[in-house]
Design an enzyme around this catalytic site. Structure first.
Site, PDB file in Angstrom:
ATOM      1  CE1 TYR A  74      50.791  30.016  65.173  1.00 36.77           C
ATOM      2  CE2 TYR A  74      50.981  29.441  62.837  1.00 36.77           C
ATOM      3  CZ  TYR A  74      50.205  29.644  63.969  1.00 36.77           C
ATOM      4  OH  TYR A  74      48.846  29.481  63.905  1.00 36.77           O
ATOM      5  CG  ASN A 216      48.096  28.199  58.237  1.00 34.67           C
ATOM      6  OD1 ASN A 216      49.173  28.622  58.632  1.00 34.67           O
ATOM      7  ND2 ASN A 216      47.000  28.929  58.309  1.00 34.67           N
ATOM      8  CD  GLN A 304      19.128  56.062  19.643  1.00 31.75           C
ATOM      9  OE1 GLN A 304      20.239  56.183  19.168  1.00 31.75           O
ATOM     10  NE2 GLN A 304      18.696  56.798  20.646  1.00 31.75           N
ATOM     11  CE1 TYR A 307      19.328  54.071  25.903  1.00 30.23           C
ATOM     12  CE2 TYR A 307      19.953  53.897  28.217  1.00 30.23           C
ATOM     13  CZ  TYR A 307      19.673  54.672  27.106  1.00 30.23           C
ATOM     14  OH  TYR A 307      19.747  56.031  27.187  1.00 30.23           O
ATOM     15  NE  ARG A 310      20.379  53.042  21.164  1.00 30.87           N
ATOM     16  CZ  ARG A 310      20.204  54.092  21.987  1.00 30.87           C
ATOM     17  NH1 ARG A 310      21.181  54.959  22.173  1.00 30.87           N
ATOM     18  NH2 ARG A 310      19.061  54.268  22.609  1.00 30.87           N
ATOM     19  CG  ASN A 340      52.392  31.708  58.804  1.00 29.69           C
ATOM     20  OD1 ASN A 340      53.421  32.270  58.488  1.00 29.69           O
ATOM     21  ND2 ASN A 340      51.902  31.737  60.039  1.00 29.69           N
ATOM     22  CG  PHE A 356      46.984  32.194  56.197  1.00 35.10           C
ATOM     23  CD1 PHE A 356      46.247  33.269  56.651  1.00 35.10           C
ATOM     24  CD2 PHE A 356      48.118  31.842  56.903  1.00 35.10           C
ATOM     25  CE1 PHE A 356      46.605  33.971  57.781  1.00 35.10           C
ATOM     26  CE2 PHE A 356      48.495  32.536  58.052  1.00 35.10           C
ATOM     27  CZ  PHE A 356      47.724  33.609  58.484  1.00 35.10           C
ATOM     28  CE  LYS A 411       0.876  35.770  29.841  1.00 35.28           C
ATOM     29  NZ  LYS A 411       1.311  37.176  30.122  1.00 35.28           N
ATOM     30  CD  GLU A 439      42.713  31.735  66.686  1.00 32.57           C
ATOM     31  OE1 GLU A 439      43.185  31.494  67.817  1.00 32.57           O
ATOM     32  OE2 GLU A 439      43.312  32.351  65.796  1.00 32.57           O
ATOM     33  CG  ASN A 442      45.533  34.991  65.543  1.00 32.06           C
ATOM     34  OD1 ASN A 442      46.516  35.718  65.530  1.00 32.06           O
ATOM     35  ND2 ASN A 442      45.430  33.917  64.772  1.00 32.06           N
TER      36      ASN A 442
END
Length: 627
Positions: A74, A216, A304, A307, A310, A340, A356, A411, A439, A442
């Site tokens: 190929y 590739n 406490q 978030y 904490r 490939n 790839f 600000k 493509e 494929n």
């Protein structure tokens, strides 16, 4: 997570700094810091390892023997992709046709440093000796890199399956000396033939599979991912420093990082972040370092932290784990045979596959982008808490350093942070699931890894800007926190010495006493009955507050003495090395932000991070128990 995030990141920083004149490519050991170093500095050269050259000779010889035997392979004596049913015996022409048909890009182009990163990555992958190419092929790439010649590569057009065909196709076009190709040579745009001739590089004539071997593969995605991921790791360290400075700005608690909490939910990243925060805040006098259970209760005061402080270990823990794993994945991609087919002379094997297909990189970059969004959310929450006079526990609105009736401090930065976060939220959306068949069906599934890497680079830039904003803000905030503490101490003394001023001290905000002092002193001097006891007491109040305020405005008040070992290092970097003063009305916030951002993007801030995360000693057992 075999290694901590801090260890991984500091090792990358140190490795990048050790890069001198040359990086050797052998297909096995190219690192993220080396890709960054080579992409950013054209003075660093690359050399192909001798053993890699020998392997490529054997590999290409093996392929030639198989082709001489009449083997149909190929992409060598067939067409490409969905056109692989055709055959041709004009093997060199097939490769030229391949490059010609993928040179179909247009529009904006990649910056030079990212194209260099892709070129380095592709040369290293070819050097593994599984691509069937002569050593001449990566050698031409090396010569282009070393002579600072990069093609202008279109930003868009790759689906990153069958590799990054289009962008790598432009690198291949530079290698063969395409007549009308535009390149950048030492910062100057010119045509490819002129650039090659100027440095006496002979364009290569592609042999069997060599064009395919160049394009590739997903080396462009890997090349873009490496420097992007490097900077993303820096952002997590900086986010932790910002969190520490926010704790001090808000007079927050180190209790949130107590080891007991994180042993009860022992995620590795969470435990690491909590440890880091204790180290960053070690010896801080601005944070509350005693467990709340040992303190007297105060009605009307939050029990406490909110978030953004904490839960920061729980929030950032997964970020640490994700980034370490992303580094592992991208490093594999930098050192893999990912074209490939795979040609292996060692085992007498030619195997058609799909290395790839960059899905691993696409997901790694999606996840990196996602955790940049996680950092951004925390930075925004902390910024909005620190800047808001209703949430920041006694600091001026907008962290103004002068008359709050006429100055609005940070600000504008507050509004900008919302803009940055909204854009970051958009980028956080994943790319790996946006797949369209390509493509002739494929490439029916494709990774979009390069697009994901591009988007992640954009996200990292936004987080750099958010970190910049919060560092500038929290430097101002810790100064104001110290100024408030000193003002409160002074007010207690004044109540004892001048009881007549008690009403003024109790009913006027400390920052109004300071920021309005000159105006009030002038008014008292002009008022009748100036010799009265109350007026005289108030005059003393304003004069003493003015003295404190002038110390801050003149840069004489050093908050770093009261800060943690880690946060003080960053504060001094901002105040002393970058020469950014306490804000008291100067029209220069954008100039200061520019300095901090430049320090981050140039990576000079790495000096600070190395000091904070390597030189800060681990917290003692006593600190761990009382923190």
């Amino acid at each position: 997570m075999s290694e901590s995030h801090v260890k991984t990141t500091l090792a990358m920083i140190q490795e990048r700094r050790k890069i001198k004149d040359t990086v050797i490519l052998n297909g096995r050991q190219l690192s993220i810091p080396e890709v960054l170093g080579l992409s950013a500095d054209s003075g660093v050269k690359v050399v192909l390892a001798e053993d890699a050259l020998n392997e490529m000779v054997s590999n290409q010889k093996y392929l030639k023997e198989k082709l001489d035997e009449g083997l149909i392979v190929y992409g060598i004596n067939t067409g490409f992709g969905g056109s692989a049913e055709v055959r041709s015996c004009k093997l060199d022409d097939v490769q030229t046709a391949l490059i010609r048909h993928v040179n179909a890009g247009m529009g904006r182009v990649f910056p030079v440093h990212l194209t260099r990163a892709a070129m380095v990555t592709r040369a290293n992958c070819l050097a593994k000796g599984y691509s069937g190419v002569r050593p001449d092929v990566p050698q031409v790439l090396v010569e282009l890199i070393n002579h600072d010649i990069t093609p202008r590569v279109p930003l868009r057009g790759s689906v990153s399956a069958s590799g990054d065909l289009m962008p790598l196709g432009y690198i291949a076009a530079a290698m063969i000396g395409r007549a009308d190709l535009q390149v950048v040579h030492a910062g100057v745009q010119t045509t490819c033939p002129k650039a090659l001739e100027a440095v006496r590089i002979t364009p290569i004539t592609l042999g069997p599979k060599e064009g395919l071997a160049i394009i590739n593969a997903d080396s462009f995605a890997a090349g873009v991912s490496a420097p992007t991921l490097y900077d993303a790791n820096l952002m997590l360290l900086l986010t932790q420093v910002c969190t520490g400075m926010s704790v001090e700005a808000l007079h927050g608690r180190t209790e949130s990082f107590h080891p007991l909490i994180h042993e009860c939910l022992p995620h590795l990243g969470q435990k690491e972040i909590a440890r880091n925060m204790l180290r960053v805040l070690e010896d801080s006098q601005l944070a509350i370092t005693t467990l709340d259970m040992h303190l007297p209760d105060k009605y009307g005061v939050l029990k406490q932290d909110r978030y953004s402080l904490r839960s920061s270990p729980q929030w950032l823990g997964s970020v640490a784990e994700t980034l370490v794993d992303a580094c592992r994945r991208i490093t594999i991609e930098l050192n893999s045979a990912n074209d490939n087919p795979i040609i292996d002379h060692r085992t007498n094997t030619i195997a058609h596959g799909a290395n790839f297909q960059g899905e691993t990189m696409s997901i790694a970059m999606d996840q990196t982008r996602q955790v940049m969004g996680v950092c951004g959310k925390l930075l925004l929450a902390q910024f909005q808490e620190v800047v808001n006079g209703k949430l920041n526990f006694g600091l001026p609105p907008n962290l103004s350093g002068c008359d709050i009736n006429l100055d609005f401090g940070f600000k504008g930065c507050d509004t900008a942070m919302a803009s940055y976060m909204s854009e970051l939220d958009h980028f956080v959306n994943p790319m790996s699931n946006h797949v369209i068949s390509a493509e002739t069906h494929n490439q029916s599934v494709n990774s979009m890894a390069l697009v994901s890497a591009r988007l992640t680079a954009e996200a990292v830039e936004i987080v750099q800007m958010m970190v910049t904003n919060l560092l500038c803000l929290t430097a101002q905030a810790v100064d104001l926190r110290l100024l408030r503490n000193l003002a409160m101490e002074e007010a207690d003394k004044l109540r004892e010495q001048y009881p007549e001023a008690t009403n003024l001290l109790e009913k006027t905000e400390w920052y109004d006493l300071m920021f309005m002092c000159d105006e009030r002193i002038a008014a008292l001097k002009e008022a009748s009955g100036m010799q009265g006891t109350k007026a005289a007491a108030e005059m003393v109040v304003y004069e003493r507050m003015r003295n404190l305020y002038k110390r801050a405005c003149n840069g004489e008040m050093d908050a770093s003495k009261y800060m943690g070992k880690g946060t003080s290092r960053m504060y001094n970097f901002i105040r002393k090395e970058l020469d950014i003063p306490f804000y008291c009305g100067q029209p220069a916030i954008d100039t200061w932000l520019g300095r901090i951002l430049q320090a981050i993007q140039s990576r000079s801030v790495e000096n600070v991070l190395l000091d904070i995360f390597t030189s800060v000693s681990p917290p003692s057992r006593q600190n761990s128990q009382t923190a």
